[in-house]
Scaffold this active site. Sequence first.
Site, PDB file in Angstrom:
ATOM      1  N   VAL A  11       0.827  -1.206   0.000  1.00  0.00           N
ATOM      2  CA  VAL A  11       0.000   0.000   0.000  1.00  0.00           C
ATOM      3  C   VAL A  11       0.868   1.265   0.000  1.00  0.00           C
ATOM      4  CG1 VAL A  11      -1.678   1.337   1.340  1.00  0.00           C
ATOM      5  CG2 VAL A  11      -1.948  -1.138   1.100  1.00  0.00           C
ATOM      6  N   LYS A 207     -14.170   0.508   4.972  1.00  0.00           N
ATOM      7  CA  LYS A 207     -13.118  -0.363   4.449  1.00  0.00           C
ATOM      8  C   LYS A 207     -13.408  -1.829   4.756  1.00  0.00           C
ATOM      9  CE  LYS A 207      -9.150  -2.064   3.142  1.00  0.00           C
ATOM     10  NZ  LYS A 207      -8.837  -2.261   1.719  1.00  0.00           N
ATOM     11  N   ASN A 211     -14.678  -4.981   1.993  1.00  0.00           N
ATOM     12  CA  ASN A 211     -13.961  -6.243   1.802  1.00  0.00           C
ATOM     13  C   ASN A 211     -14.805  -7.448   2.224  1.00  0.00           C
ATOM     14  OD1 ASN A 211     -11.742  -5.095   0.656  1.00  0.00           O
ATOM     15  ND2 ASN A 211     -10.406  -5.303   2.425  1.00  0.00           N
ATOM     16  N   PHE A 252     -16.648 -10.251  -8.904  1.00  0.00           N
ATOM     17  CA  PHE A 252     -16.437 -11.185  -7.790  1.00  0.00           C
ATOM     18  C   PHE A 252     -17.442 -12.329  -7.786  1.00  0.00           C
ATOM     19  CE2 PHE A 252     -14.048  -7.523  -6.612  1.00  0.00           C
ATOM     20  CZ  PHE A 252     -12.947  -8.022  -5.928  1.00  0.00           C
ATOM     21  N   GLY A 256     -14.156 -20.594  -7.738  1.00  0.00           N
ATOM     22  CA  GLY A 256     -12.776 -21.057  -7.689  1.00  0.00           C
ATOM     23  C   GLY A 256     -12.469 -21.763  -6.385  1.00  0.00           C
ATOM     24  N   CYS A 263      -5.785  -9.100   2.122  1.00  0.00           N
ATOM     25  CA  CYS A 263      -6.905  -8.323   2.678  1.00  0.00           C
ATOM     26  C   CYS A 263      -8.068  -9.172   3.172  1.00  0.00           C
ATOM     27  CB  CYS A 263      -7.406  -7.320   1.633  1.00  0.00           C
ATOM     28  SG  CYS A 263      -6.224  -6.021   1.227  1.00  0.00           S
ATOM     29  N   LYS A 266      -7.698 -11.612   6.479  1.00  0.00           N
ATOM     30  CA  LYS A 266      -7.454 -10.934   7.757  1.00  0.00           C
ATOM     31  C   LYS A 266      -8.531  -9.894   8.063  1.00  0.00           C
ATOM     32  CE  LYS A 266      -4.326  -7.141   6.387  1.00  0.00           C
ATOM     33  NZ  LYS A 266      -5.160  -6.051   6.933  1.00  0.00           N
ATOM     34  N   LYS A 324      -3.503 -14.851  -6.607  1.00  0.00           N
ATOM     35  CA  LYS A 324      -4.146 -14.351  -7.815  1.00  0.00           C
ATOM     36  C   LYS A 324      -3.052 -14.038  -8.828  1.00  0.00           C
ATOM     37  CE  LYS A 324      -5.644 -10.094  -8.034  1.00  0.00           C
ATOM     38  NZ  LYS A 324      -6.344  -8.820  -7.776  1.00  0.00           N
ATOM     39  N   ARG A 331       0.287 -14.687   0.383  1.00  0.00           N
ATOM     40  CA  ARG A 331      -0.464 -14.650   1.637  1.00  0.00           C
ATOM     41  C   ARG A 331      -1.851 -15.284   1.483  1.00  0.00           C
ATOM     42  NH1 ARG A 331       0.587  -8.422   3.205  1.00  0.00           N
ATOM     43  NH2 ARG A 331       0.696  -8.303   0.924  1.00  0.00           N
TER      44      ARG A 331
END
Length: 459
Positions: A11, A207, A211, A252, A256, A263, A266, A324, A331
Site C-alpha cells: 500500500v 473499508k 472487503n 467477484f 474457484g 486483505c 485478515k 491471484k 499470503r
Amino acid sequence: MRIAVVGTGYVGLVSGACMAEFGHQVTCVDTNPDIVSRLSRGEPTIYEPGLDDLLQRNIKANRLSFTTELAGAVAEAQAVFIAVGTPSRRGDGHADLTYVFAAARDIALHARNGAVIITKSTVPVGTASRLRDLVAEVAPLKKLEVASNPEFLREGSAIQDFMHPDRVVVGTTSEEARQVLKEIYRPLHLRETPILFASCETAEVIKYAANAFLATKISFINEMADLCEKVGADVQDVAKGIGLDKRIGDKFLHPGPGYGGSCFPKDTLALLRTAEEAGVPLRLVSATVEVNTTRKQNMARRIIEACGGSVAGKTIAVLGLTFKPNTDDMRDSPALDIVPALQKAGAFIRAYDPVGMEHAAPLLPEIQFAEDPYSAMKDASAVVIITEWNEFRALDLTHVRRQLKEPVFVDLRNIYRSADMAAAGFRYVSIGRPQLPPVEVEAERTPASVHPLKSAAAE
C-alpha cells in the site's frame, strides 16, 4: 504538497509513487536499508505491473525519494501517511496495530506543527480515536490532526485503482485535515471522482464492510457452484445470469478454490472480532469465513478424486501458486492449503508460477519447481491450475497430453471450455460445470530428450 509515507509495503509504495505522479513531493520511509537502497535505484520490492516505470519516472523528476530516517522525512511534511502492516494477531484474529501505534508515536515526536497524520493501513473502527489520544500524549504542544483514508487497491491493478478509483473515502471531523486531503486528491476531483467525507469511525467501517461484502460474493458463488455440480447446471451461466442484474453486478462472481491474499482473510476476521466486542453478531460474515476455509480444504479432495481416489506415489503438476495472477503475493493463497494436503496424501508436487516461486519456496517445502508449465507436467498423473495466469489460458493441449502420464486436467479457475477439453481427450474437472466424458484420443508421448517448448516452437 510535501508528503511523507511511513511504510513501503504494497500500500505504501504504490500510494507514494502515485501521489508523486500527481505532482506532490513524496518521501517514503522504511526501516530496512536494503529496501530503501533498492527503491532509490527504482527497483520495486514487490511485483506490480507498471510499478518499475512509475518509480523510475518520479525518482528522475525528483518528486519521489526513499529514506530510513523518519525524523527528516516528516519534519517538513504537511501530510504523513501511515501505511504499515496490520496482520492478524495470533490467537484471536484481531488486527495487530503494533506497527501503527509505533509509527504514530515517532511521527508525533518529529512532525511539524499543523501536520495531518493519515492512516492508510487497514485498521479497526476506533483506531483513529486512539491515535488522536496517543498523538496528544506524545506531543501535547503541537496541533496535529488525525484522519483516515482507507485504500481500495487490488493487487495486480493497484496503479490503475489509485489513479482511477471508483471513489476516495476520507474520515475526518477537522476542516484543516479536510482541506489537506482535498488538495492531495485534487487531480482526481478534477476528473469528477467521488470523494466521500465522513467521520473516522465511518471511514474505518467502510473499508472492512467493502472487503467483507466482496468476500461474501465469492463464497456465495462458490456455494452455488457446488449446487450446480449436483443438479447439472453451469455456474458460469448462473453467474452471468445474476450478474446482469445491476443490483448485483458481475464482479467477484467467479467460482474457484476460495479467496486469499493480504486483505480478505485478515479483514473478515478482524471485522468479526470487532463486532464480537461490540456485541453485534455478524452471521453472514462468519459464514463467509467458514465457507472459504472449508472450500480450500475441499479442493485437495477434488483433485484426489479426479486421480481415481488416490495420489499416493503420483506426480501432480501444479500451475500457479500465488493467490491471484499479476502478483507475487503468497499470503493465504489456496495453494498453501491444497499442496500440503496433496503431499500428505502421498503425492509428489512439481509446480510452476511465473513470478511467485521465490516466495513460495520457504512456504511449500519438498516440492520441485519447474522452469515452465510443460516441464512441470512431465510424467505427471494430473495437471492442476490453481492461479489463472494469462500464460495458462492458451496451453498447447497436444503437448500437455504428451507430457502427462494420464490425461487428467483439474481446472480450479474454469479457464477452459469443458467441450474443448473433452474433445482433446482430457478427463477434465472444473468448478460448478457438468463434467463431459473425454473423447478417445491417441496421445503421442514426447521423448524425454525433446524439450516441450522447443517442440511447440518448431511446429
